[in-house]
Each structure stands twice: as C-alpha cells, then as structure tokens.
Enzyme design. Structure first.
Site, PDB file in Angstrom:
ATOM      1  N   GLY A   8       4.903  35.636 -15.230  1.00 12.88           N
ATOM      2  CA  GLY A   8       4.174  36.724 -15.893  1.00 12.88           C
ATOM      3  C   GLY A   8       3.069  37.230 -14.972  1.00 12.88           C
ATOM      4  O   GLY A   8       1.961  37.534 -15.413  1.00 12.88           O
ATOM      5  N   TYR A 143       3.059  36.696 -33.062  1.00 13.91           N
ATOM      6  CA  TYR A 143       2.344  36.288 -31.855  1.00 13.91           C
ATOM      7  C   TYR A 143       1.480  35.054 -32.150  1.00 13.91           C
ATOM      8  O   TYR A 143       1.527  34.059 -31.421  1.00 13.91           O
ATOM      9  CB  TYR A 143       1.468  37.458 -31.401  1.00 13.91           C
TER      10      TYR A 143
HETATM   11  N1  SER Z   1      -5.622  40.246 -26.821  1.00 13.46           N
HETATM   12  C1  SER Z   1      -4.535  39.697 -27.576  1.00 13.46           C
HETATM   13  C2  SER Z   1      -3.977  40.685 -28.524  1.00 13.46           C
HETATM   14  O1  SER Z   1      -4.715  41.542 -28.940  1.00 13.46           O
HETATM   15  C3  SER Z   1      -4.994  38.498 -28.336  1.00 13.46           C
HETATM   16  O2  SER Z   1      -4.617  37.374 -27.662  1.00 13.46           O
HETATM   17  O3  SER Z   1      -2.858  40.579 -28.877  1.00 13.46           O
END
Ligand code: SER
Length: 318
Positions: A8, A143
């Site tokens: 990545g 996520y």
């Molecule tokens: N910056 C990330 C997001 O907004 C959070 O880990 O998904």
C-alpha cells in the site's frame, strides 16, 4: 538497517512512509508495493517496487521471499466512506489481506510487522470524550469492523506465533503530499486545497463535528518510533490509541480563514456525518506516551501554517 516491505505504498500514509523508511534503511532495502495505481516518480525512481494484490497470498509470499523481507508495513486498505460503498471489497482487502500478509510473514520469519488501525474501531457505544485505550469496540462501518477484527488478529498472531506485530489507531490524518482516498475525515484535507484553489469549501459534515486529527509528520515519526521500540516495553498488542489534536469543522475553517483572507465554508452534511458522529471526539493515548514515549508536535495552528505554505507551492499558488 532491515529489509522492509511496504504494502500500500502509494496511499496517503504509504507514500510518505516509503520515503522516510528509504532514508532510514537505505533505498535498496525498502520495497514499495501497490495493487493497481501507478507509482509516483518519487517512489518509482527511489528504490525497488512491486505490483501485487494483497488478496493474493502466494503473490505476497513470493515477494517477501524474493527480497528476504525482515519488516513488513501492511497499509493496503479501503477507507471508511469507500468501504460503505463496497463492503465486500473492504472486508477482503482489509481483513483477508491482513491475514494473508500475517501468514506470509510467519512463514518467512519476519521480525516486525506494522498494521494501522483507526479511530474507526470505536463506535456509538464507546465513550466519546478522552476515549480510553481499553473500551467498547462496536463500530458500525465495515471499515471499523475490519479494524476491530484486525486488531484481534494481530494480537492473536503475537500470542500464538510470537510474530512481533505492532499497531496504532490513527486519528484522521492530514497531509499535503498525497491525498487521502475515501475517508470520513477527508474534509480536513480537502478544505486546505479548496481554500487555496477557490477560496471556498463545501464541507460534508456539520460545523460542530469534532474529531481527533493528526498531521502526517507526527504520524510518520510515531510509526517509526513504535517500530523501533524494544518489544518488552509494549503492553498493547491489539493497537495503541494515538492522539494529537481535536477540533470542530468550524474551528478548522476559522483557522484556514486566518491564512486565506475571504475564505468561506458552507456545510452540507451527507452520509459521512453519521460515520463521524459514531467516532470519538478525543482520545486518551497515555499508554502510548508511557510505553514508548509518544509525543505529538503539531497542533491546529502549527499544522495549518505548514500545510498552507507547502500546498501553495505544490499548487503553484504562491
Ligand atoms: N481517516 C479514516 C477515515 O476517515 C479513519 O481511519 O476513514
């Protein structure tokens, strides 16, 4: 010096971490890898590069073997907003990708392994102010789910197989070099670009939305510091809370306006508001400060000054 693999490497964190790690370990010792995007010249011309997909375990393994990799940074991930648009892909890249990499690292006898978690591991049932290191983890996004499961997987590989996995829960990261892609905290980056380019910004969260944030130089320094810390100092093998500053979208807009006269910000919340509302407003990172000496350097004012000066040069608007 160690043989390092960054998976990545063209993402928001990876593109800066690759450059920093090449300085530290020597350019030839740091392999940058990505799945599909072209490498920016700075990374492509700066040392070895490989294309592979973290969902393909054999490919991960063969690159680790090819270079005799000793340290792995597994940064490949879909962020929160993109993950809500494609939860299956987020699950596969974020979680199965992590497992593939952990397994390959075990097989290759890797010494140290870094994986980023996030404030997204927390959810609406978590205490939102000064969120403790050990607390309720019931995120509502795919996520966030992959972050909680990933943290536990990291700890499992440490306990069961002795793999030295280290992790931090990053707050929203703000940087001028590479843009983030598809995060809920992206407004805190986009506002600087739009202010410089157009003098105005339409923000996708409400003005009173407060989230924990960090400037990228702090994030890079902290990550490298954690990876250099003696193993016996580390008491957290899921993921360390990490914090620098918290501010509302309105406070951010006011700070930007101090540098860009006439700047105006309007607010039109979309689906990301709900995600933002499920995350902490501030983080207790005392464990990281105690265990491995974490200190942040940038607050909102210091970051904004640096961010705007660098972006003006980058965007040709000096
Ligand atoms: N910056 C990330 C997001 O907004 C959070 O880990 O998904």
């Amino acid at each position: 010096m160690a043989k390092v693999l960054i998976i990545g490497a063209v993402g928001q964190i990876g593109s800066e971490l690759t450059v920093a790690l090449r300085k530290k370990h020597g350019a030839d010792n740091v392999v940058a890898s990505t799945r599909k995007t072209e490498f920016p010249p700075e990374i492509r011309d700066g040392g070895p590069c490989e294309y592979f997909d973290v969902q393909d375990k054999e490919a991960v393994l063969s690159v680790m073997k090819k270079y005799g990799i000793e340290q792995v940074y597994q940064l490949a991930s879909l962020l929160s907003a993109t993950g809500e648009k494609n939860p299956d892909l987020a699950f596969s890249i974020n979680l199965l990708g992590l497992k593939n990499t952990l397994d390959a690292a075990r097989e290759c006898g890797v010494d140290r392994f870094f994986w980023p978690s996030s404030i997204a591991a927390f959810g609406p049932t978590t205490p939102r102010e000064n969120t403790p290191q050990r607390t309720v983890l019931e995120p509502t996004t795919m996520y966030g789910l992959t972050k909680v499961a990933g943290e536990l997987l990291c700890q499992y590989y440490f306990r069961k197989y002795g793999l030295d996995v280290r992790s931090v829960r990053y707050p929203g990261l703000i940087s001028w070099k590479a843009e983030p892609g598809g995060g809920t905290t992206d407004y805190a980056v986009a506002i600087y670009y739009e202010a410089i380019l157009h003098g105005k910004y339409r923000c996708f969260v409400k003005p009173d939305t407060v989230l924990p944030m960090m400037y990228m130089p702090d994030a890079i320094r902290g990550t490298m510091q954690l990876m250099d810390a003696p193993a016996e100092k580390l008491t957290v093998r899921t993921s360390y809370n990490l914090a620098a500053m918290s501010f509302s979208a309105k406070e951010l807009a006011e700070e930007v306006a101090r540098h860009i006269p006439g700047f105006s910000c309007t607010y039109e919340p979309d689906f990301r508001q709900q995600i933002a509302d499920s995350w902490p407003r501030s983080i207790d990172d005392s464990q990281a400060r105690m265990d491995w000496g974490w200190r942040h350097e940038y607050d909102l004012a210091k970051m904004s000054k640096d961010m705007i000066a660098n972006l003006k040069v980058k965007l040709g608007k000096e």
